[in-house]
Design a protein around this motif. Sequence first.
Motif, mmCIF file in Angstrom:
data_model
loop_
_atom_site.group_PDB
_atom_site.id
_atom_site.type_symbol
_atom_site.label_atom_id
_atom_site.label_comp_id
_atom_site.label_asym_id
_atom_site.label_seq_id
_atom_site.Cartn_x
_atom_site.Cartn_y
_atom_site.Cartn_z
ATOM 1 N N GLU A 232 0.649 -1.158 -0.009
ATOM 2 C CA GLU A 232 0.034 -0.122 0.039
ATOM 3 C C GLU A 232 0.688 1.312 -0.039
ATOM 4 O O GLU A 232 0.325 2.205 -0.073
ATOM 5 C CB GLU A 232 -0.890 0.117 1.188
ATOM 6 C CG GLU A 232 -2.001 -1.141 1.368
ATOM 7 C CD GLU A 232 -2.538 -1.322 2.610
ATOM 8 O OE1 GLU A 232 -3.526 -2.106 2.871
ATOM 9 O OE2 GLU A 232 -2.449 -0.538 3.672
ATOM 10 N N VAL A 233 1.967 1.126 0.102
ATOM 11 C CA VAL A 233 2.889 2.337 0.358
ATOM 12 C C VAL A 233 3.144 3.290 -0.770
ATOM 13 O O VAL A 233 2.907 4.422 -0.590
ATOM 14 C CB VAL A 233 4.515 1.839 0.816
ATOM 15 C CG1 VAL A 233 5.466 2.984 0.813
ATOM 16 C CG2 VAL A 233 4.371 1.130 2.130
ATOM 17 N N GLN A 234 3.260 2.825 -1.953
ATOM 18 C CA GLN A 234 3.389 3.630 -3.141
ATOM 19 C C GLN A 234 2.178 4.571 -3.195
ATOM 20 O O GLN A 234 2.149 5.701 -3.683
ATOM 21 C CB GLN A 234 3.756 2.890 -4.416
ATOM 22 C CG GLN A 234 4.077 3.718 -5.681
ATOM 23 C CD GLN A 234 4.209 2.940 -7.017
ATOM 24 O OE1 GLN A 234 4.080 1.791 -7.074
ATOM 25 N NE2 GLN A 234 4.828 3.618 -7.788
ATOM 26 N N GLN A 235 1.017 3.829 -3.416
ATOM 27 C CA GLN A 235 -0.091 4.599 -3.452
ATOM 28 C C GLN A 235 -0.461 5.589 -2.275
ATOM 29 O O GLN A 235 -0.951 6.717 -2.549
ATOM 30 C CB GLN A 235 -1.521 3.472 -3.473
ATOM 31 C CG GLN A 235 -2.834 4.202 -3.644
ATOM 32 C CD GLN A 235 -4.020 3.347 -4.052
ATOM 33 O OE1 GLN A 235 -3.740 1.873 -3.721
ATOM 34 N NE2 GLN A 235 -5.228 3.822 -3.875
ATOM 35 N N ALA A 236 -0.057 5.217 -1.203
ATOM 36 C CA ALA A 236 -0.193 6.174 -0.018
ATOM 37 C C ALA A 236 0.659 7.318 -0.381
ATOM 38 O O ALA A 236 0.084 8.330 -0.116
ATOM 39 C CB ALA A 236 0.223 5.464 1.544
ATOM 40 N N ALA A 237 1.835 7.183 -1.076
ATOM 41 C CA ALA A 237 2.675 8.151 -0.918
ATOM 42 C C ALA A 237 2.167 9.182 -2.276
ATOM 43 O O ALA A 237 2.103 10.505 -2.253
ATOM 44 C CB ALA A 237 4.131 7.803 -1.504
ATOM 45 N N GLN A 238 1.664 8.568 -3.343
ATOM 46 C CA GLN A 238 0.960 9.336 -4.368
ATOM 47 C C GLN A 238 -0.147 10.092 -3.870
ATOM 48 O O GLN A 238 -0.384 11.280 -4.353
ATOM 49 C CB GLN A 238 0.489 8.237 -5.567
ATOM 50 C CG GLN A 238 1.870 7.647 -6.258
ATOM 51 C CD GLN A 238 1.391 6.728 -7.086
ATOM 52 O OE1 GLN A 238 0.374 5.924 -6.974
ATOM 53 N NE2 GLN A 238 2.283 6.230 -8.107
ATOM 54 N N SER A 239 -0.909 9.720 -2.917
ATOM 55 C CA SER A 239 -2.098 10.287 -2.319
ATOM 56 C C SER A 239 -1.625 11.789 -1.577
ATOM 57 O O SER A 239 -2.734 12.409 -1.796
ATOM 58 C CB SER A 239 -2.790 9.408 -1.307
ATOM 59 O OG SER A 239 -2.352 9.604 -0.327
ATOM 60 N N LEU A 240 -0.423 11.933 -1.239
ATOM 61 C CA LEU A 240 0.098 13.052 -0.853
ATOM 62 C C LEU A 240 0.505 14.207 -1.688
ATOM 63 O O LEU A 240 0.323 15.240 -1.564
ATOM 64 C CB LEU A 240 1.178 12.718 0.308
ATOM 65 C CG LEU A 240 0.828 11.934 1.597
ATOM 66 C CD1 LEU A 240 2.013 11.566 2.142
ATOM 67 C CD2 LEU A 240 -0.376 12.488 2.415
ATOM 68 N N VAL A 241 0.830 13.741 -3.015
ATOM 69 C CA VAL A 241 1.158 14.709 -3.867
ATOM 70 C C VAL A 241 0.090 15.629 -4.151
ATOM 71 O O VAL A 241 -1.147 15.149 -4.448
ATOM 72 C CB VAL A 241 1.802 13.824 -5.140
ATOM 73 C CG1 VAL A 241 2.019 14.858 -6.374
ATOM 74 C CG2 VAL A 241 2.740 13.046 -4.840
ATOM 75 N N GLY A 242 0.438 16.823 -4.217
ATOM 76 C CA GLY A 242 -0.415 18.089 -4.558
ATOM 77 C C GLY A 242 -1.027 18.636 -3.411
ATOM 78 O O GLY A 242 -1.572 19.642 -3.287
ATOM 79 N N SER A 243 -0.954 18.008 -2.176
ATOM 80 C CA SER A 243 -1.537 18.349 -0.930
ATOM 81 C C SER A 243 -0.601 18.622 0.088
ATOM 82 O O SER A 243 -1.032 19.270 1.132
ATOM 83 C CB SER A 243 -2.519 17.454 -0.438
ATOM 84 O OG SER A 243 -2.188 16.264 -0.159
ATOM 85 N N VAL A 244 0.866 18.347 -0.014
ATOM 86 C CA VAL A 244 1.708 18.691 0.958
ATOM 87 C C VAL A 244 3.125 19.191 0.427
ATOM 88 O O VAL A 244 3.187 19.112 -0.665
ATOM 89 C CB VAL A 244 2.160 17.293 1.692
ATOM 90 C CG1 VAL A 244 0.849 16.723 2.300
ATOM 91 C CG2 VAL A 244 2.826 16.372 0.827
ATOM 92 N N ASP A 245 3.638 20.172 1.333
ATOM 93 C CA ASP A 245 5.250 20.579 0.657
ATOM 94 C C ASP A 245 6.050 19.703 1.019
ATOM 95 O O ASP A 245 7.405 19.813 0.183
ATOM 96 C CB ASP A 245 5.467 21.777 1.259
ATOM 97 C CG ASP A 245 4.273 22.772 1.390
ATOM 98 O OD1 ASP A 245 3.698 22.976 0.051
ATOM 99 O OD2 ASP A 245 3.679 23.628 2.194
ATOM 100 N N ALA A 246 6.099 18.909 2.052
ATOM 101 C CA ALA A 246 7.158 17.993 2.316
ATOM 102 C C ALA A 246 6.554 16.758 2.843
ATOM 103 O O ALA A 246 5.301 16.632 3.163
ATOM 104 C CB ALA A 246 8.166 18.449 3.166
ATOM 105 N N MET A 247 7.477 15.556 3.182
ATOM 106 C CA MET A 247 6.863 14.489 3.700
ATOM 107 C C MET A 247 7.743 14.098 4.841
ATOM 108 O O MET A 247 9.018 14.519 5.087
ATOM 109 C CB MET A 247 6.750 13.168 2.515
ATOM 110 C CG MET A 247 6.021 13.139 1.575
ATOM 111 S SD MET A 247 5.921 11.782 0.764
ATOM 112 C CE MET A 247 5.092 12.100 -0.878
ATOM 113 N N PHE A 248 7.376 13.390 5.927
ATOM 114 C CA PHE A 248 8.057 12.972 7.011
ATOM 115 C C PHE A 248 7.741 11.416 7.285
ATOM 116 O O PHE A 248 6.624 11.085 7.259
ATOM 117 C CB PHE A 248 7.706 13.675 8.363
ATOM 118 C CG PHE A 248 8.232 13.133 9.501
ATOM 119 C CD1 PHE A 248 9.936 13.059 9.683
ATOM 120 C CD2 PHE A 248 7.696 12.550 10.575
ATOM 121 C CE1 PHE A 248 10.517 12.668 10.795
ATOM 122 C CE2 PHE A 248 8.246 11.934 11.698
ATOM 123 C CZ PHE A 248 9.874 12.038 11.834
ATOM 124 N N VAL A 249 8.770 10.565 7.207
ATOM 125 C CA VAL A 249 8.498 9.256 7.586
ATOM 126 C C VAL A 249 9.443 8.507 8.607
ATOM 127 O O VAL A 249 10.619 9.175 9.024
ATOM 128 C CB VAL A 249 9.273 8.417 6.292
ATOM 129 C CG1 VAL A 249 9.217 6.818 6.605
ATOM 130 C CG2 VAL A 249 8.614 9.066 5.294
#
Length: 355
Positions: A232-249
């Motif tokens: 599920e990881v790739q799709q979850a990452a893609q869901s954040l694109v367009g709505s966040v400036d950065a990610m934290f893992v």
Amino acid sequence: MKKLLSAVCILAMTAMTLAGCGSSSTQETKAATTEAAVSEAASEASEALDSEGAKANGSYTVGIIQLIENGAFNDMREGFIEELQAKGYTEDKLTVDYKCAQGDATNLQTIAQSMADGDYDLVCTIATPATQAMVNLETDTPVVFIAVSAPVAAGVITDMDHPDKNATGTSNAIPVSDIFALNNQLTPDCKTFGFLYCTSEVNSVNTIEAAKEYCDANGLSYKEATVTNSSEVQQAAQSLVGSVDAMFVPNDSVIQASMTLVSEVARDAKIPVYCSSATTVESGAFATVAISDKGIGSMSADMAVQILEGTAVADIPAVVVPASATVINNQTLEALGITLPEGVQSTATFVDDAK
């Protein structure tokens, strides 16, 4: 020692039985029926004595458990073994039995049970899931854990200074505020973060809670994308694109297993990914403030040596290992087109994508 005492008791009880009063025929019957028991007890006593003799000569068996194979966990394991060898526990004195669950929780539990049977002098568990699996068995076998982010919250220990549950070790408590301060230095325009993590890993959940508290206190926004397995990881990452400036893992074995996919998504979208370990940076994340994975393994090995040499687990405090090294991925830096401040450029450690 338990096997030795058990075998001696059996021999003593058998001798008393044979010495009991009664008719000649009765005694002959008793002798016949107990001969096998005497033989078995003698065999057990011999094995136990051999085992105790091996301990006297400095021969030990140590188990090591990992949930998955990844760079960070492997470095921790290597650091642990290398330090044991440096302290004199070489191959002629120490047998190391390493087992990996290959990401399967059921397999992890089976491995833990196989190491809780009293045949091991000590078991080393790497990260939270493996440590929980072993400690929850309430085994008499001492447990030394490596890199459990929140030992008390994970339930593997109650008091860091006075370990209970027959377990002690090292904590790699994530320096959340330092990592977000690094964001302020490198990408100060990033004000909305995407949190990507697995909800079943307590260490990840605790780290994300700390990240939320930091964001709430510092006027930053965030959006969550959670997973239950690596598919599920790739799709979850893609869901954040367009709505966040950065990610934290956070330090999350499920995310780490698919981190290269997260990195591809983030690089394509020009989104920096901040993380919690140098290994995750080597898998394509942008940057972190991290500890040495080999170093924390080495510190846990020093605790293991104390236990093997007779110190009680309760007398060896668990410790939090501080993070101090800024680590940046070269390929991600280039993909994002970021110019680093001079102070960071001169002090950071730069790594390339792991091959």
